[in-house]
Write a protein that holds these residues in place. Structure first.
Motif, short mmCIF file in Angstrom:
data_model
loop_
_atom_site.label_atom_id
_atom_site.label_comp_id
_atom_site.label_asym_id
_atom_site.label_seq_id
_atom_site.Cartn_x
_atom_site.Cartn_y
_atom_site.Cartn_z
N ILE A 45 -30.49 -3.82 -22.53
CA ILE A 45 -31.22 -4.21 -21.59
C ILE A 45 -31.45 -3.28 -20.45
O ILE A 45 -30.52 -2.94 -19.24
N ARG A 198 -47.56 -20.34 -32.68
CA ARG A 198 -48.44 -20.23 -31.95
C ARG A 198 -49.65 -19.50 -31.95
O ARG A 198 -49.68 -18.58 -32.88
N ARG A 387 -28.47 -7.56 -40.73
CA ARG A 387 -29.53 -7.28 -40.63
C ARG A 387 -30.63 -7.40 -39.67
O ARG A 387 -30.55 -8.69 -39.49
N ALA A 388 -31.26 -6.83 -39.00
CA ALA A 388 -32.51 -7.28 -38.18
C ALA A 388 -33.34 -8.19 -38.98
O ALA A 388 -34.01 -7.70 -40.08
N ASP A 435 -49.73 -8.90 -31.72
CA ASP A 435 -48.51 -9.74 -32.24
C ASP A 435 -49.16 -10.72 -33.24
O ASP A 435 -49.28 -11.86 -33.04
N ARG A 439 -43.18 -14.92 -39.84
CA ARG A 439 -41.56 -14.63 -40.00
C ARG A 439 -41.30 -14.91 -41.39
O ARG A 439 -41.87 -15.42 -42.39
N TYR B 309 -42.40 -8.90 -16.56
CA TYR B 309 -41.15 -9.17 -16.19
C TYR B 309 -41.13 -9.45 -14.62
O TYR B 309 -40.45 -10.49 -14.32
N VAL B 335 -41.35 -15.72 -27.55
CA VAL B 335 -40.87 -14.52 -27.73
C VAL B 335 -41.53 -13.55 -28.58
O VAL B 335 -41.92 -14.12 -29.73
N LYS B 336 -42.34 -12.68 -28.32
CA LYS B 336 -43.19 -11.76 -29.22
C LYS B 336 -42.08 -10.67 -29.82
O LYS B 336 -41.27 -10.29 -29.14
N PHE B 337 -42.54 -10.38 -30.76
CA PHE B 337 -41.40 -9.46 -31.62
C PHE B 337 -41.53 -8.02 -30.98
O PHE B 337 -40.48 -7.46 -30.91
N ASN B 338 -42.61 -7.60 -30.50
CA ASN B 338 -42.69 -6.37 -29.63
C ASN B 338 -42.05 -6.32 -28.48
O ASN B 338 -42.11 -5.21 -27.76
N LEU B 341 -36.64 -6.12 -24.45
CA LEU B 341 -35.54 -6.73 -24.53
C LEU B 341 -35.56 -7.51 -23.27
O LEU B 341 -35.34 -8.89 -22.95
N TYR B 342 -35.85 -6.80 -21.98
CA TYR B 342 -35.47 -7.50 -20.83
C TYR B 342 -36.53 -8.50 -20.61
O TYR B 342 -36.37 -9.66 -19.96
N LEU B 345 -35.38 -11.86 -22.72
CA LEU B 345 -34.26 -12.63 -21.95
C LEU B 345 -35.04 -13.45 -20.92
O LEU B 345 -34.62 -14.56 -20.91
N GLU B 369 -37.27 -23.13 -32.28
CA GLU B 369 -37.69 -21.95 -31.77
C GLU B 369 -36.25 -21.18 -31.34
O GLU B 369 -36.26 -20.07 -31.87
N GLU B 372 -34.41 -20.04 -34.34
CA GLU B 372 -34.88 -18.92 -34.83
C GLU B 372 -34.46 -17.68 -34.31
O GLU B 372 -33.91 -16.63 -34.53
N TYR B 373 -34.43 -17.76 -32.87
CA TYR B 373 -33.98 -16.77 -31.82
C TYR B 373 -32.38 -16.32 -32.04
O TYR B 373 -32.21 -15.16 -32.32
N MET B 375 -31.06 -16.36 -34.76
CA MET B 375 -30.65 -15.71 -35.97
C MET B 375 -31.07 -14.24 -35.95
O MET B 375 -31.02 -13.69 -36.88
N PHE B 377 -31.04 -10.14 -34.36
CA PHE B 377 -30.31 -9.11 -34.41
C PHE B 377 -29.48 -8.64 -33.22
O PHE B 377 -28.40 -8.67 -33.02
N GLU B 380 -27.64 -9.06 -27.23
CA GLU B 380 -27.87 -9.65 -25.98
C GLU B 380 -28.83 -10.89 -26.19
O GLU B 380 -28.63 -12.12 -25.49
N LEU B 638 -21.36 -0.76 -11.89
CA LEU B 638 -22.42 -1.23 -12.58
C LEU B 638 -22.53 -2.66 -11.93
O LEU B 638 -23.65 -3.31 -11.48
#
Lengths: 441, 705
Positions: A45, A198, A387-388, A435, A439, B309, B335-338, B341-342, B345, B369, B372-373, B375, B377, B380, B638
């Motif tokens: 992050i 969505r 795996r991702a 997007d 899935r 953000y 959440v969108k795939f692209n 990460l920040y 979250l 939903e 799904e998240y 699952m 990779f 975090e 940190l």
């Protein structure tokens, strides 16, 4: 307020900098690369704001560079900072094409000039490229010549600080034209079972204005909330009643649009900047069915092979065509020796993306195509490496069509002094957003 | 014809020698004094290039300065840039430039006038500042608004450089009267300059009063200025408290159109003004203003990730004040795939917060939903999703729903290797919420934990271990061989962190009747002798005393052991009311992203008097802090830097560290003696809720007193 602007390479090393205030010591930037590194090591992050020793590091990424600003104060308006940094990149892109490490080094003179003009003491000033180009030009030799005449010395255009700060006076065109591009980007999230989770339409209206003088424009849309005009609402109600009016959400306008006029009278009026600009954008979250429907059955026989059966269908009117359809289907990273069977388009294994790319140049409405693929998997694998899970991504363009049904009813152009004839042109296009994903199970 | 040819040849064969790319100092120096203007300009460019690359070219100062008087605007700009950069190293030579500055400030070209005054007021050299008065005064009254808008900012610059001089010259009065300028851009810059001065020294300008008396001007200027000026003006309007509901309503009406501006910062600034005035107009939740706010907030989600953000962090604050404002917009925050990460979250956090707990359909949707998240990779992201699952369960608070959540988590726990910590914590939270009578759930969780073979290796975090031991202590009958399991933890007692240690103490004391006495004895000894944590030691001593008086007060120890836990109502952390109000006032500022009000930060004291020396000290201080922090344990570093996202486990440490740095500040005597304590207090209050749940066991203990 921002104390400085830095352009850094992808490691955080400085390419070019301009300091506006003394409150942040010059040595503070040296800490930036290690801050990035630390943040990355700690976790993946990396938020766009980092703090070290009471110095705030705020940055965006663009191509291979970081654009960074620093401040001492927590009371800095961070929304303004990010908004400005993006604007800065946008303006630079109009001067140097692509904003990247090399182009910044090559054009440092003009960038310094721009930074001087766009930010004063950390306070954003003028960011209209059209206006900046009036007095900050790359062709410096012109300046020397005109300087001799002493009358024509470049000076800030007087419009700069007036209420129409985006358009210089005295523009003339032989032929007066205005082009409207209505572009709708579809974002969609579909589950493996085909259910739409969505969907949203992100629309925008781009204008290319090639109009003389100071024209006043009025745009009519078939939006419920926007009155097309007083007469047409009453007199032509019978004819127009049939056409479905739509309701746009989240309308956002370019600063040239008179917002209070829109708020009170629901009329879009504006004096356009010269050239290309985005007049407005909107968002619709009405549920829509997938325009390009895609169903992939992926069977993994671990340690031997993977089989993919994929079907795609263009769920649009028969008359319409989807162009440049690209369907990207993820496969495991260690897959190899692909075998394909397909009837339409081209199918390619793209190892660097660990995916299969199916390209269909033209996809007519109502048609359905399919392909089958088989890839080998190594017989030896690391036991259960997680795996991702990556989704299927779809890209397409559908010209002459808007999903929302938005239509431009009219574009009235009125230049009070010149009274010329003018020609508005309108184009519509629907395309995939960033997007549009399905899935995988 | 011949003439043209001649001209062509003349142009083609350039006489002026070129400067090579190497940028050697001697070559540049020769170029700078060349007889050909073109060569000189080339040399200046090359010099600036070297400067950009970070080389010290200050030795060319006198030669560069010779080129300052030119009619070429671009060249002038470059020379000015150079002078600004190196003036401090050559204060005595700067005086040579003064004449040019002063005459440029009277040039007929407004661009030149601006450049001159802008540069002059940036140079930290007293001798230059002595000459700044007349040009500054003149430009402040200039006919051209472009010049005026630059001049007003120069006042703030001058103030930062030399406060006394600035007050002596009386330009502050000019600055204040610029608020009434006819040009909105001048007004906006004047506000910005005044806010800057006000932030440095509140006694010099009465900013709140000025805003008060100029509100109508600001509202008028709002429609006619650039986007950046709008942001500044809106920022000032947000500082203003309306006299009555009528005025508040008017401000809202005037500002709402700007919710539709394309610039996200303008939108956020408008939202801030509206929210500031909302309480006074007493709008009910059905009022159209809420739907406008909601759609404005949503629109911020179609911006670049950095902006999203900021928006998400701000939405978090707004949601706490108006929990229902976005309840119909759940899907926007998927959440969108692209997404980076920040952003992902923050989106999860927002999702759980804005879901309407009375709407089963929505909650079920979100549950699917989140599953799904979970699952996915990225570790975090998955951890956060698991936490969110339990938060959602607790929020919806209905046994059937919780069972469903629990099943998902158990499934996750079984199928994925590395998330036992998060799953266990999530499950314990759910159990604590559902209460001990949910026999089915308890059995499920306990049989899962029972099956784990070596818990010491499986669980990594202090927090998860603490929860595991709580589970053992709470439901001993569900486990075979509790004694052995606890003994294993006791064996590694000294390596554990404080939460686990406390949890262990509580559980063992609680089960003292079924465990062998030596075990209790052993643990109490360990806890009193071999730990540095004061809290743990105190707790152990207290237990020991209670146990030793057992014979006379039999009830006490029983009461200690059999107290029932307070049910946790929510696992979402909240702000204290004061903090919330402060943060609402500071929306769109950096402080609202960190959830740390501006007032908690120590102000860098502006050192008046000797600037140069002050600056060096500043620099030195920075370096010294750097050094000290470097030498500290890196983990702690940190935590100290951004302790807001980190769990509060290490609160004690960061506090200790904070005081070290402040101690350093005291040595230098530069920073005001203010709030190290306040700072950490704010942290504590922020995390209080969190902490409460984490050390729920401690809480129980406290409840007893």
């Amino acid at each position: 307020m921002a104390s400085c602007i830095y352009f850094c390479d992808n490691k955080g090393k400085v390419i070019l900098s301009r300091r506006y205030r003394d409150d942040v010591p010059p040595s503070a930037i040296e800490k930036f690369p290690s801050l990035l590194l630390e943040a990355e090591q700690e976790s993946s992050i990396v938020p766009p704001c980092l703090t070290h020793n009471g110095v705030q590091y705020l940055f965006i990424q663009h191509n291979d560079i970081y654009v960074l600003t620093m401040s001492r104060s927590l009371s800095i308006n961070v929304a303004q900072v990010f908004s400005f940094l993006y604007k800065l990149v946008e303006v630079l892109a109009e001067y140097v094409k692509t904003v990247e490490e090399e182009s910044i080094r090559d054009n440092f003179v003009i960038i310094y000039e721009l930074l001087d003009e766009m930010l004063d003491y950390g306070i954003p000033q003028i960011t209209e490229t059209k206006m900046l180009k009036q007095y900050i030009t790359q062709k410096s030799y012109k300046l020397i010549k005109s300087a001799k005449k002493s009358k024509n010395v470049i000076r800030p255009p007087s419009q700069l600080t007036k209420s129409v700060s985006w358009r210089p006076e005295g523009i003339t065109y032989k032929k007066n034209e205005a082009f409207l591009d209505v572009t709708e980007s579809i974002n969609m999230l579909i589950t493996a079972s085909g259910q739409v989770l969505r969907s949203e339409i992100l629309g925008k209206v781009n204008v290319r204005s090639r109009l003389s003088g100071m024209p006043d424009l009025k745009l009519g849309l078939n939006d419920k909330g926007i009155f097309t005009s007083v007469e047409s609402a009453s007199s032509s109600e019978a004819t127009e009643g049939k056409k479905s009016n739509i309701e746009l959400e989240d309308l956002k306008f370019h600063q040239c649009v008179r917002l209070s006029k829109f708020e009170n009278e629901k009329i879009i009026t504006f004096i356009p900047p010269d050239g290309d600009f985005e007049l407005m954008n909107y968002r619709l979250s009405t549920p829509i069915k997938p325009l390009i429907w895609c169903d992939a059955k992926i069977q993994v026989h671990s340690q031997s092979r993977i089989e993919i059966h994929c079907r795609a269908k263009a769920q649009i009117k028969k008359k319409s065509t989807a162009n440049n359809v690209e369907i990207l289907i993820p496969v495991p990273e260690d897959a190899d020796s692909p075998k394909f069977r397909y009837s339409h388009g081209s199918l390619k294994y793209v190892p660097e993306k660990s995916a299969i790319l199916w390209k269909i140049k033209t996809f007519n409405g109502g048609k359905e195509y399919s392909f089958a693929a088989q890839l080998g998997l190594p017989s030896m694998t690391d036991a259960e490496v997680p795996r991702a899970k990556r989704p299927i991504q779809v890209k397409f363009q559908i010209p002459y069509f808007t999903t929302s049904g938005i239509q431009v009813r009219y574009l009235k152009i009125n230049e009070p002094k010149l009274q010329y004839q003018s020609y508005p042109w309108v184009r519509y296009i629907t395309q995939s957003g960033d997007d549009y994903t399905i899935r995988t199970a | 014809m011949e003439k043209m040819l001649k001209k062509f040849i003349q142009n083609a064969t350039r006489v002026a020698p070129k400067i090579s790319k190497k940028g050697e100092l001697f070559e540049l120096r020769n170029g700078l004094v060349s007889q050909y203007p073109q060569t000189r300009k080339d040399a200046i460019k090359k010099t600036i290039q070297q400067m950009t690359l970070g080389k010290d070219v200050s030795s060319l100062f006198p030669d560069i300065l010779k080129n300052i008087a030119t009619s070429d605007v671009e060249q002038k700009k470059l020379v000015y840039l150079y002078v600004m950069n190196y003036a401090e190293t050559h204060p005595e030579l700067c005086i040579l430039a003064v004449n040019t500055f002063v005459s440029d400030a009277q040039d007929t070209n407004p661009l030149i006038r601006c450049m001159a005054i802008r540069t002059m007021s940036m140079i930290r050299v007293d001798k230059i500042l002595e000459y700044v008065e007349i040009p500054l005064r003149k430009t402040l009254q200039d006919d051209n608004p472009y010049v005026r808008k630059t001049a007003v900012i120069c006042v703030a610059k001058l103030f930062a450089l030399n406060k006394e001089l600035c007050q002596e010259l009386g330009v502050l009065e000019d600055l204040i009267s610029a608020l009434e300028d006819s040009n909105p851009m001048v007004v906006a810059n004047a506000i910005a300059a005044l806010s800057d001065i006000y932030e440095a020294d509140e006694s010099v300008v009465p900013l709140p009063k000025l805003i008060q008396s100029h509100v109508s001007q600001f509202l008028l200027a709002l429609n006619e200025c650039t986007e950046w000026a709008r942001i500044i003006i809106l920022g000032a309007l947000a500082e203003y408290t309306a006299k009555d509901s009528l005025e508040a309503q008017e401000i809202i009406d005037r500002v709402t159109p700007h919710l539709q501006h394309v610039n996200a910062a303008v939108v956020l600034a408008s939202i801030k003004v509206v929210i500031k005035n909302l309480p006074q107009v007493q709008a009910n939740t059905e009022s159209p203003i809420f739907s406008k706010l909601s759609s404005a907030l949503v629109s911020l989600m179609s911006t670049p990730p950095e902006m999203q953000y900021v928006a998400l962090r701000n939405i978090r604050i707004v949601l706490e004040k108006y929990p229902h404002i976005l309840s119909r917009e759940l899907r926007i925050f998927y959440v969108k795939f692209n997404d980076p990460l920040y952003v992902k979250l923050e989106k999860i956090d927002t999702l759980v917060r804005l879901v309407d707990p009375s709407n089963l359909k929505q909650c079920t949707l979100l549950l699917a939903e989140l599953k799904e998240y979970a699952m996915e990779f990225e570790p975090e992201f998955v951890s956060r999703a698991i936490l969110a699952l339990s938060q959602l369960g607790v929020k919806y608070s209905e046994p059937k729903f919780i069972t469903k959540v629990l099943e998902i988590i158990i499934e996750l726990c079984n199928t994925r290797d590395s998330f036992q910590d998060d799953c266990l914590v999530a499950m314990c939270n759910l159990l604590r919420h559902a209460g001990p009578d949910q026999e089915g759930m308890v059995t499920q969780v306990c049989s899962l934990a029972e099956a784990w073979s070596s818990v010491e290796n499986l669980l990594q975090t202090d927090y998860a271990k603490c929860n595991y031991i709580w589970l053992l202590g709470q439901f001993p009958q569900k486990f075979n061989n509790v004694e052995r399991k606890l003994q294993a933890s006791i064996d590694s007692f000294t390596q554990e962190e404080s939460l686990t240690q406390m949890s262990l103490l509580i559980s063992v004391v609680k089960l003292h009747s079924i465990l062998p006495g030596s075990m209790l004895q052993n643990l109490l000894e360990l806890a009193t002798t071999s730990t540095d944590e004061v809290d743990v030691r105190d707790m152990a001593i207290m237990y020991w005393r209670c146990l030793s008086v057992e014979s006379s007060h039999d009830g006490l120890i029983n009461e200690l052991c059999n107290s029932s836990l307070p049910e946790i109502a929510t696992t979402l952390d909240t702000f204290s009311p004061e903090l919330l109000e402060t943060l609402l006032r500071e929306l769109s500022l950096l402080s609202s992203v960190y959830f740390k009000p501006v007032s908690t930060m120590t102000k860098p004291k502006s050192s008046s008097g000797n600037h140069l020396k002050g600056k060096q000290l500043d620099e030195l201080q920075f370096m010294a802090q750097d050094e000290i922090l470097k030498n500290m344990n890196e983990d702690n570093l940190l935590d100290f830097d951004n302790d807001w996202p980190a769990a509060s486990n290490s609160n004690y440490k960061s506090e200790a560290q904070g005081s070290t740095v402040d101690y350093l500040n005291d040595i230098f005597g530069l920073s005001s003696p203010a709030p190290p304590v306040e700072n950490s207090m704010a942290d504590l209050s922020l995390n209080k809720k969190d902490e409460k749940q984490k050390s729920s066991n401690t809480q129980d203990l406290l409840d007893l007193f």
